[in-house]
Design an enzyme around this catalytic site. Structure first.
Site, PDB file in Angstrom:
ATOM      1  N   HIS A 180       0.835  -1.204   0.000  1.00 55.90           N
ATOM      2  CA  HIS A 180       0.000   0.000   0.000  1.00 55.90           C
ATOM      3  C   HIS A 180       0.872   1.257   0.000  1.00 55.90           C
ATOM      4  O   HIS A 180       0.619   2.218  -0.726  1.00 55.90           O
ATOM      5  CB  HIS A 180      -0.899   0.029   1.251  1.00 55.90           C
ATOM      6  N   LYS A 189     -18.009  -6.554  10.397  1.00 52.48           N
ATOM      7  CA  LYS A 189     -16.882  -7.454  10.156  1.00 52.48           C
ATOM      8  C   LYS A 189     -15.864  -7.332  11.276  1.00 52.48           C
ATOM      9  O   LYS A 189     -15.517  -6.232  11.707  1.00 52.48           O
ATOM     10  CB  LYS A 189     -16.199  -7.101   8.829  1.00 52.48           C
ATOM     11  N   ARG A 194      -2.351  -6.306  -7.804  1.00 49.89           N
ATOM     12  CA  ARG A 194      -1.296  -7.276  -7.576  1.00 49.89           C
ATOM     13  C   ARG A 194      -1.364  -8.444  -8.569  1.00 49.89           C
ATOM     14  O   ARG A 194      -0.403  -8.767  -9.220  1.00 49.89           O
ATOM     15  CB  ARG A 194      -1.376  -7.842  -6.154  1.00 49.89           C
ATOM     16  N   SER A 242      -3.020  -7.897   3.055  1.00 52.26           N
ATOM     17  CA  SER A 242      -3.344  -7.733   4.471  1.00 52.26           C
ATOM     18  C   SER A 242      -3.789  -9.036   5.113  1.00 52.26           C
ATOM     19  O   SER A 242      -3.482  -9.310   6.269  1.00 52.26           O
ATOM     20  CB  SER A 242      -4.440  -6.679   4.634  1.00 52.26           C
TER      21      SER A 242
END
Lengths: 156, 156, 156, 156, 156, 156
Positions: free
Chosen positions: D18, D42, D91, D129
Site C-alpha cells: 500500500h 466485520k 497485484r 493484508s
C-alpha cells in the site's frame, strides 16, 4: 422429448444479468425452472419468499418459466423436475473456474445432466448479487442493476 | 541429506486428489509429513481426530508417510520436523495465485524452504474438499471423490 | 534410485529467473539436464550453440548440471537420459494453464513422468525470454535480467 | 482544477505494498485521502483507531496525504471530499477481476468518477493484508511486510 | 422452430474433446453443422479436405450432424444455414476470455445469435489441437487424443 | 511540473475502447502523446501513416493530445518526450498479466516511469484491434467498434 432446464442460484437478489440469461436461453428450452437455492445456515439479505416474489414479478406472464426453490443437491432437484440441463451464466474467468468445478462434479455424480452456459452481456459483466447487496446495504440506488419489473420496496 | 517434505492442508476431508499428489511425489522425498492444519476458530465438518484417522487409513502401510497436525505458522512446523520442502498440489489458475502468495511469503520469512508443486490429474481437477463437504452435507455419494481405503462411516 | 530431472526450454536466452529455479531445485535432484529445445522451423534470436554456451557459463563448475539439447518429444528425451522428472518454473496464472496442459499431455503419453514446479521469485515474475529478446533487439540493457556469469557480447 | 483522489481500503493492516502505491501515485494528485473503510459487522484484527494511527505514522510529514475513514458507499465519500479519482493497487489477475467489478459498478452509479490503477512492485506481489494478519495471529515476524515507520507494538 | 447450431472451429485436427462436446450437445439441437473454418493464409497441418474427412468418419451415421466449411465471418455462415446458435466447448480460464470476446463481438454484429457453451470433460482438459499437432509432428502417438473412429493414416 | 503521459500501442486500428481511455484519462494529464509503435518486421493491416491519420481524426481539435510514432524501447521514447507516465487500458485478466510484465520490466529499466491503468468500459470489453482487423478482413461492419469520427474508407 421435452427439453427441461433448471436455472439454479441464490438470487439474493435476482439481477438484470440473470434476467438477460433467462431471456436469451428461453428459445432453447421448453421449460426453465428458476430454482432458488435455500440454505438455512447462510444469512441472506432477502428472505426466500421475497427472492421468489421478485423473480415472479419479472416472468409472471411467461408460461415457460416457473419459479421454485430447493434445498439439497442440485442434481437431486434436477431428477425431481425431470430436467436434463442446468443453465448458468458466465461473467468472468474467476466465475468460470468455480462454475466448471461445480458442473463437472454434478456430471460425475449424475451422468445424464449437462450444464449449458450463456454469457452475460458485456454491460452486465460487473454486476453480481453480492455487489448489489452491498449497494443496497449502504443505501445506494440499484435500479440500474435489477430487472425493470422487479419492485424492491423502500429501496430508492 | 535426507529430503523431508511436509504436505500441509486442512484436509476436511482428504480427497482422491490429495492422495494422488502424495503418491506421485513419494519418489522424490525420503519422508513426507502430512500435516493437518488445525484452526480452533474455524468450523470444520470433520474433527481433527477424524481427519487424521482418514489419512492414516490411506497410508497406514507406508513407512515414508506420517500423519501429524499443527497449529501456527507452517514454516515453524517445517523447522520442527526439519523439513526443507513444502509439497502442494495445483488444480486451477485460481488455486495457483493463492498458492503462489502463500509460498512466496513463506520463502520471505524462511529462506531455506522451497515449495514444490505437483499437478492434480485432469480427472481430479474439479474435486476439492469444499465441494466434497457440500455433497456430504446434502447426503450425496462422495465415494468417487475420496480414496478407496478411506471409510467415512454413515456416508452412503 | 538416482533422481534425474530435465529442465526443458527454448532459453532464448536463459534468464535470471531460470537460473534461480535451477539453483533452488538442485537440492532435490541428483542430476539436472538443462535441455535446450531445438526447433529448426522457428527463428530464434540466439543460435542453439550460443544458447548452450550461455547456460554453460552459468553452471560450468557444477557437476550436477549438464547442458544438452533435443529435438522431438520431451518425453522421448526423458527416456533417453533416464529422467523421471521434468522441472519447470511457474511465474503467472497464464503460464500455469499452458504448463498444465503440456504436463498433463506428457503424463498421458508416458505415465512414469512427473512434472515438478518451482515458483519464480517475486522479483523475477515479470521477466521472460520474450521480453528480454525484445529489449535486446531495441538496444536496451538486459544485465538485470540475465545471470551475472552470462556474457552476452556486444550487448550493453 | 485540483486533482483529488481517495485511496480506499480496509487496511487491516496497511502494508508495504500500500505504501509503495501511495508514494508512486503522489506525483499525479494534489491530494490523496487514504480512506479506511469501516464495517461495523466485520471483525477486524486492528481497531479503526489503530489502523488510522498506523497509516498516520507512515505519512505524518506529508501535507498531500490525509488519513480519514468512512462507512457507506465509496462514491458517497468521493462526493463528500470532492474526489474525482479512486486510486487502487493491482497485484494479481484474481485481484484484477474483483477490482474491475467494483470500479465499473462505481462508474455506473457515479459517472464523474474514474478509478486509476497502479501496479504493486514485483517483490510486493505476494503481500496482502489477509496474509499479514495470519502471520501476526500465529506470532510471526511481519516487519518485512509493513512500512518501516509503522510501529505495531508487541509484535516481534 | 427448428433449433439449428453451428460448431465452428479450425479442427486441425478434430480431437476427442470436440467429439465429446458434439455428442453431449446433440440432444439440445435439431441440427448441428460442424463448420470447418478455412483460412487460406494460415498453414494447417491437415488440408481442409482431410479435416472434413476426419470429422465425417466420426459422425457419418448421424443424420443430425453435417460437416461443412466456410471462409469469412462466422455470423455470415450462421445466416446462410439459418443457425441461431453457435456451439463452443470451454476448457480453461484462458480459453474462456478468448471465447467471450469472440462471442460478444458476434452478438454485437448480429443480435439474433447466441453462443452456447459446453464444458469439456475433466480428462479432456489438457487436449487441444495445437498440442495434438505438435505430438504428431514429433512422431508421437496421438491415438488417446482423437476419436476412436478417426483414422489418421501413417500416424502410429 | 507538467504531467506528461504517453499512450503507446500498435493501434491497428484505433478502437472505441482506446478512445474512451484517452478521454477519461485526459483530466489527469497536461499532455498525452498517443504513440504508435512501429515494427518494420510485423505485417500490419493499416500502414503507419493510416493509423496516425485515423487517430488524428478523432482528436484533431484537442490541444492536449498529440499523435506520434516511435520505434525502439518505449522507455526511450518516454525520455525523449519527457513523459513520466505510461497510460494503458485494461480489459481482461489475460490482458492484465501481459501488461503487468511489460510495466514492471519498464520500471526495472527506468525507475522514474510509472504505468497508470484505466479500465475499459464494460461494453468495450470484447473489442480489441485484433478482432476488429479480423472483421474488416472478412468484410464485416466495424462501425460500432471504432470512434465515430474515424473514417475507414471503403469499409462498409
Amino acid at each position: 422429448m421435452e427439453k427441461i432446464a433448471i436455472f439454479p442460484g441464490t438470487f439474493d437478489p435476482f439481477t438484470i444479468g440473470h434476467e438477460s440469461v433467462v431471456n436469451r436461453a428461453m428459445g432453447l428450452f421448453d421449460k426453465i425452472y428458476i430454482a432458488v437455492g435455500f440454505n438455512s445456515k447462510k444469512d441472506a439479505l432477502f428472505s426466500l419468499a421475497e427472492r421468489k416474489k421478485f423473480i415472479s414479478q419479472v416472468f409472471d406472464d411467461n408460461p415457460k418459466i416457473e419459479v421454485m426453490h430447493y434445498e439439497g443437491l442440485t442434481i437431486d432437484f434436477c431428477k425431481e423436475v425431470n430436467a436434463s440441463y442446468i443453465l448458468r451464466g458466465l461473467r468472468t474467468a474467476a466465475d468460470f473456474e468455480y462454475e466448471r468445478a461445480i458442473a463437472q462434479v454434478n456430471k460425475a455424480m449424475y451422468d445424464e445432466i449437462e450444464t449449458v452456459f450463456f454469457l452475460t452481456m458485456p454491460e452486465h459483466t460487473p454486476i453480481n448479487s453480492s455487489i448489489v447487496r452491498d449497494v443496497i446495504r449502504h443505501g445506494g440506488d440499484v435500479s440500474k442493476f435489477i430487472p425493470a419489473k422487479m419492485r424492491i420496496k423502500n429501496i430508492k
